[in-house]
Design a protein around this motif. Structure first.
Motif, short mmCIF file in Angstrom:
data_model
loop_
_atom_site.label_atom_id
_atom_site.label_comp_id
_atom_site.label_asym_id
_atom_site.label_seq_id
_atom_site.Cartn_x
_atom_site.Cartn_y
_atom_site.Cartn_z
N UNK A 1 -10.46 -23.49 -6.60
CA UNK A 1 -11.40 -22.63 -7.31
C UNK A 1 -12.70 -23.39 -7.44
N UNK A 2 -13.73 -22.91 -6.75
CA UNK A 2 -15.01 -23.60 -6.68
C UNK A 2 -14.76 -25.06 -6.29
N UNK A 3 -15.21 -26.03 -7.09
CA UNK A 3 -15.01 -27.42 -6.67
C UNK A 3 -13.82 -28.04 -7.40
N UNK A 4 -12.85 -27.21 -7.72
CA UNK A 4 -11.66 -27.76 -8.38
C UNK A 4 -10.40 -27.29 -7.67
N UNK A 5 -9.39 -28.12 -7.74
CA UNK A 5 -8.11 -27.69 -7.21
C UNK A 5 -7.23 -27.37 -8.41
N UNK A 6 -6.58 -26.21 -8.31
CA UNK A 6 -5.80 -25.71 -9.45
C UNK A 6 -4.34 -25.64 -9.05
N UNK B 1 -9.27 -34.20 -15.07
CA UNK B 1 -8.67 -32.89 -14.96
C UNK B 1 -8.39 -32.30 -16.32
N UNK B 2 -7.99 -31.05 -16.32
CA UNK B 2 -7.58 -30.41 -17.56
C UNK B 2 -6.20 -29.82 -17.37
N UNK B 3 -5.52 -29.62 -18.51
CA UNK B 3 -4.18 -29.04 -18.43
C UNK B 3 -4.10 -27.96 -19.48
N UNK B 4 -3.49 -26.83 -19.13
CA UNK B 4 -3.30 -25.81 -20.15
C UNK B 4 -1.91 -25.24 -19.99
N UNK C 1 -12.82 -34.02 -5.87
CA UNK C 1 -13.08 -35.41 -5.52
C UNK C 1 -13.50 -36.16 -6.77
N UNK C 2 -13.14 -37.42 -6.84
CA UNK C 2 -13.49 -38.20 -8.00
C UNK C 2 -14.72 -39.07 -7.75
#
Lengths: 80, 870
Positions: free
Chosen positions: B634-639, B714-717, B735-736
């Motif tokens: 999703x955009x520049x994040x991997x979910x 990252x985030x976690x929900x 990417x980090x």
């Protein structure tokens, strides 16, 4: 005691058990030109056999039992 | 790549696909296509392994192939025991590959393991001894397979007289009771268990001959461990297989049993004296056999035996011949083969003979034309054709000769080996590969011994004519695909590009100075134009290096099918794992950072999330639980979503638990929403370790998972509905390496704030900020927003500055899921920076996420607003 040690000869008597292997190994290490006599041997634990194989120990007398002799020759004949 | 390297990498690929197919079979055990596919891969692998001298590998793969063959023919049902056996086997092969790659010798335990695994697989085929015996007797070709049978050298260790006795015994007993060649490799540690393997070997039923050998060269005496068994026993026994298996039942995995056909024992030996007599006798004898005058032949042989030296090859052949004439006079082929051995003093190849007979009997020898062989033969031909012109021709030819010899050995066509050697020698002399190619045409191209399949020559020719170009292309593709680079090199490149970014960012400052200080406006413009070009290239470089570091998520997901299967079986639960979006890509560091949290979450889900089948049935759910791991970008994040349909989390239990552990005041607990209650599982120190009843227990170590995810930015929900299931969502940057920060000014200093922490930037009028006791608030889009000042948090005494319109600059950041306003002096630009974490003494300052070097050489401190607000 089922192994008799002379100055350069180990005589294996009847059934040589697993516990003798250590002593045999020590003896072989400090006895150059050692040889082994199986004449009265009826069975030996393979730990002893390994020690003799690793030491390339010459055999002066094979066992009386021809079957045992055949087994031992397969393991030791190249060195005897 | 050398043939061996290629073999290892192909083997690894094959192992992957085998385990994937086994997983697929688990859900569709009746899928014959899948089964056939699996058989083919195992078969290919086995065929390849035969080219190299790895008997352990060939042995287990051979057993696996046998099992798969039975499954494919429907004689054996697919079962989890079978899958377990095959999976363990593939793990073992994987370990062997590791050893091969490292160039280490397999140790004794490997050999024992191989035996054990093979025995376990074979046990699945069914232990109906009578059938097995009959099958062995009916297929004398069995000892041909290189790993299975004793080598001729091993049999030579038996004295000729004894071998002759054994031969008589075997023929008298008839084909239903073959002799057995038994290899007994006791466990290294067996002496400690009070075993005497020598005693056991000596008492083998119907022992005909026994030998002892060391499994490895002996160390010096002072290094010898007398109590580590390093012996191997080889035994020739006339007892039936069932009896031998019964006798060795406690060490079945250490024993290998191979039935021997009587002819296997017929191995003449001796020196090369009396050659002339041998030649003459050979010609005579062959005629006599053709005429059927066997009595005459026996008389001649007997007479000649008296004349020649007992140590000669001829004498030995004569003795065997007499024996054969007495016991198997009708076996003309055998007589001829034995007599022909006088020609070059090499023992007859009884395997080939048996094969020929089998072929003639209308039943093809048990050697299906394996595709990998054909493929390999093609490859050799290709190499030769390329090497014809190229330099280094000799090295390549040697490699091909080795490979071809391997193929011949694997096919049991040992008789062709001298011919191959001859061709190789000619090729060396001429400095050309032509003789070898010609040899290949004769033996692999014309439907001869080696390729009985009529399709093969056509393929081979096609490959040699039109296919050569195509194949070359494919080879290049393969190499391109498999470039392996040390990660350190990539990291180095990465940090160089980072420096490049910083250096590039200095150009605008230079341009400004050129204009402001030196008044060179034209030069300034040129520098700026140039900056744009360099900027574009650097950005592309950055993108390219990011691409190199990208890996598919499947890298971490591929271990889950096995993990889920194993854990759910241990727990007695039934869980189907569904993987989606495995080809989603992200930076290698991110992918690696995902591994542990995912593992933790999946374990939790299996352990606490899913109900046992009985309980599921009671709730009206299907007995099989469903665990979905879905990756997407999703955009520049991997979910990554991990979803289960288990029992979910009960917020009331979490609340009670949190109250007991004193995480929240009872008053606060009473008014928090269900979702907030569920989020308490992420709180540090929250634990359900003491197993409160009917609680899903999702909290075990969830704070560890959260911090691991947050470490990778990252985030976690977590969302959960009691009785319906739980969904955990991990969201990580692709990417980090490069972070985007907004630069703000506060108290006359510049700070960076990571963009992912910033929700929005707004201007608020001074009049809109209200003070309630000590704290300030404002109303943003009809929501009350708590306000803090950056200066206050940093311990600066100044108050935030206002702009011309009497407005504050406010960053809205997320804190614990809630927005918080942060007043600063002013916003500047956003930039991409390479964030360097704080080191040394500064590492203790948690308010800073790190620092970055700016284009003008200044250092930007990047804040961690979460830590700051706390």
């Amino acid at each position: 005691m089922t192994i008799e040690f002379d100055s350069t000869r180990a005589r294996l008597l009847q059934t040589v058990g697993v516990d003798d292997a250590e002593q045999l190994l020590e003896w072989l290490q400090r006895t150059p030109g050692a040889s082994v006599d199986f004449e009265l041997c009826t069975h030996l634990h393979p730990a002893n056999l390994q020690v003799l194989m690793a030491g390339a120990t010459p055999v002066c007398t094979w066992p009386q039992d021809p079957l045992l002799a055949a087994w031992l020759q397969s393991a030791l004949h190249e060195q005897s | 790549m050398t043939l061996l390297e290629q073999f290892v990498s192909e083997t690894r690929e094959a192992l992957h696909s085998i385990s994937a197919m086994l997983m697929a079979l688990e859900s569709r055990p009746d899928d014959t296509d899948l089964m056939t596919g699996l058989f083919r891969v195992v078969h290919t692998l086995k065929g390849n392994s035969g080219l190299f001298d790895y008997p352990e590998m060939s042995k287990v793969l051979h057993a696996a192939e046998d099992v798969m063959a039975q499954v494919r023919q429907g004689e054996l049902g697919y079962s989890t025991a079978l899958a377990d056996g095959l999976l363990d086997t593939m793990d073992f092969v994987g370990r062997l590959c590791d050893a091969i790659e490292l160039g280490v010798q397999f140790d004794a335990s490997c050999i024992a393991d191989a035996g054990m695994l093979a025995a376990r697989l074979r046990a699945l085929i069914g232990v109906r001894h009578d059938d097995a015996d009959a099958a062995d007797a009916a297929a004398p070709a069995a000892p041909c397979a290189p790993p299975a049978g004793p080598s001729a050298e091993a049999l030579y260790a038996i004295a000729p007289a004894l071998r002759m006795d054994a031969y008589r015994h075997a023929v008298d007993a008839g084909p239903a009771r073959p002799l057995h060649w038994l290899t007994y490799l006791p466990d290294e540690q067996c002496f400690f268990q009070g075993d005497d393997p020598f005693y056991q070997a000596r008492n083998t039923p119907e022992l005909l001959w026994g030998g002892i050998a060391a499994i490895a060269p002996w160390p010096a005496l002072q290094d010898l461990d007398a109590y580590r068994c390093a012996l191997q026993f080889t035994i020739l026994s006339a007892a039936p297989r069932a009896e031998l298996e019964q006798y060795y039942r406690y060490s079945a995995e250490q024993v290998r049993l191979v039935p021997l056909s009587p002819l296997d024992l017929v191995l003449p030996q001796g020196d090369a004296s009396a050659r002339t007599q041998a030649r003459l006798f050979m010609l005579d004898a062959l005629d006599l056999v053709h005429e059927g005058a066997l009595d005459t032949l026996a008389d001649r042989a007997r007479a000649l035996r008296e004349e020649v030296p007992a140590t000669s090859w001829l004498a030995s052949v004569l003795e065997w011949l007499l024996l054969l004439l007495q016991y198997e006079p009708d076996h003309r082929e055998a007589l001829v083969a034995l007599i022909e051995s006088l020609h070059d003093d090499t023992a007859p190849s009884w395997c080939e003979l048996a094969e020929r007979e089998a072929a003639r009997a209308g039943q093809a020898p048990d050697l299906p034309q394996p595709e990998p062989m054909t493929e390999l033969i093609h490859a050799q031909r290709r190499v030769l054709q390329q090497a014809q012109q190229a330099a280094g021709q000799e090295g390549r030819s040697n490699a091909v000769v080795t490979a071809l010899a391997g193929i011949l050995r694997a096919r049991g066509a040992l008789a062709l080996l001298p011919g191959l050697d001859g061709a190789a020698a000619t090729a060396r002399e001429l400095g050309s590969t032509a003789p070898l190619l010609a040899w290949m045409d004769v033996h692999f191209g014309s439907g001869g011994l080696v390729s009985p399949d009529p399709d093969v020559p056509a393929q081979v020719q096609a490959a040699s004519v039109s296919g050569a170009a195509v194949k070359t292309d494919r080879r290049q593709d393969d190499t391109a695909k498999s470039v392996k680079v040390d990660q350190a090199k990539i990291d180095h490149l990465m940090s160089l590009i980072g420096e490049m970014v910083v250096a590039k960012n200095a150009l605008p400052y230079v341009a400004n100075r050129a204009e402001a200080v030196f008044g060179a406006r034209e030069l300034s413009r040129e520098i700026k134009n140039h900056y744009l070009v360099i900027n574009r290239i650097v950005e592309e470089m950055q993108g390219a290096i990011m691409q190199v570091r990208m890996m598919p998520v499947s890298f971490v997901l591929q271990r889950f099918p096995r993990l889920v299967r194993d854990i759910s079986r241990t727990l007695g639960k039934q869980v189907d794992l569904v993987l989606e979006g495995e080809d989603t890509e992200a930076d290698k560091n991110i992918i690696e950072a995902l591994g542990d949290p995912l593992m933790h979450i999946v374990r939790n889900s299996l352990d606490h999330g899913f109900e046992p089948p009985g309980e599921r049935a009671a709730c009206g759910k299907p007995a099989h639980g469903r665990l979905t791991i879905r990756a997407s970008q999703e955009a520049d994040r991997v979910v990554i979503d991990i979803e289960d349909d288990g029992r979910g989390i009960d917020p009331d239990v979490i609340k009670r638990k949190a109250g007991e552990q004193g995480l929240l005041a009872p008053a606060a607990l009473a008014c928090i929403s269900e979702q907030d209650a569920i989020n308490l599982v992420f709180a540090a120190g929250f634990s359900t370790a003491d197993k409160v009843s009917d609680l899903s227990g999702r909290g075990v170590g969830m704070d560890v998972v959260r911090s691991a995810v947050e470490r990778a930015n990252g985030t976690i929900s977590l969302q959960s509905q009691k009785g319906v299931g739980t969904r955990i969502r991990l969201s990580l940057p692709l990417s980090m390496a490069v972070s985007r920060v907004i630069i703000v000014e506060s108290g006359g200093q510049r700070f960076g704030v990571p963009m992912e922490q910033v929700l929005e930037t707004v201007r608020v009028a001074r009049t809109a900020v209200h003070c309630v006791k000590q704290s300030s608030t404002t109303v943003l889009r009809k929501r009350v927003l708590p306000i803090r000042t950056m200066n206050g948090l940093l311990g600066l005494s100044e108050s935030p500055r206002l702009n011309d319109q009497d407005e504050f600059a406010m960053l809205v950041v997320r804190f614990g899921g809630e927005p918080v306003g942060l007043l600063v002096d002013s916003f500047l630009e956003t930039v991409d920076i390479i964030l360097k974490p704080m080191t040394g003494l500064l590492a203790g300052l948690s308010a800073y996420a790190g620092s970055a070097l700016m284009g003008d050489g200044s250092v930007l401190m990047v804040l961690d607003t979460k830590e700051l607000i706390q």
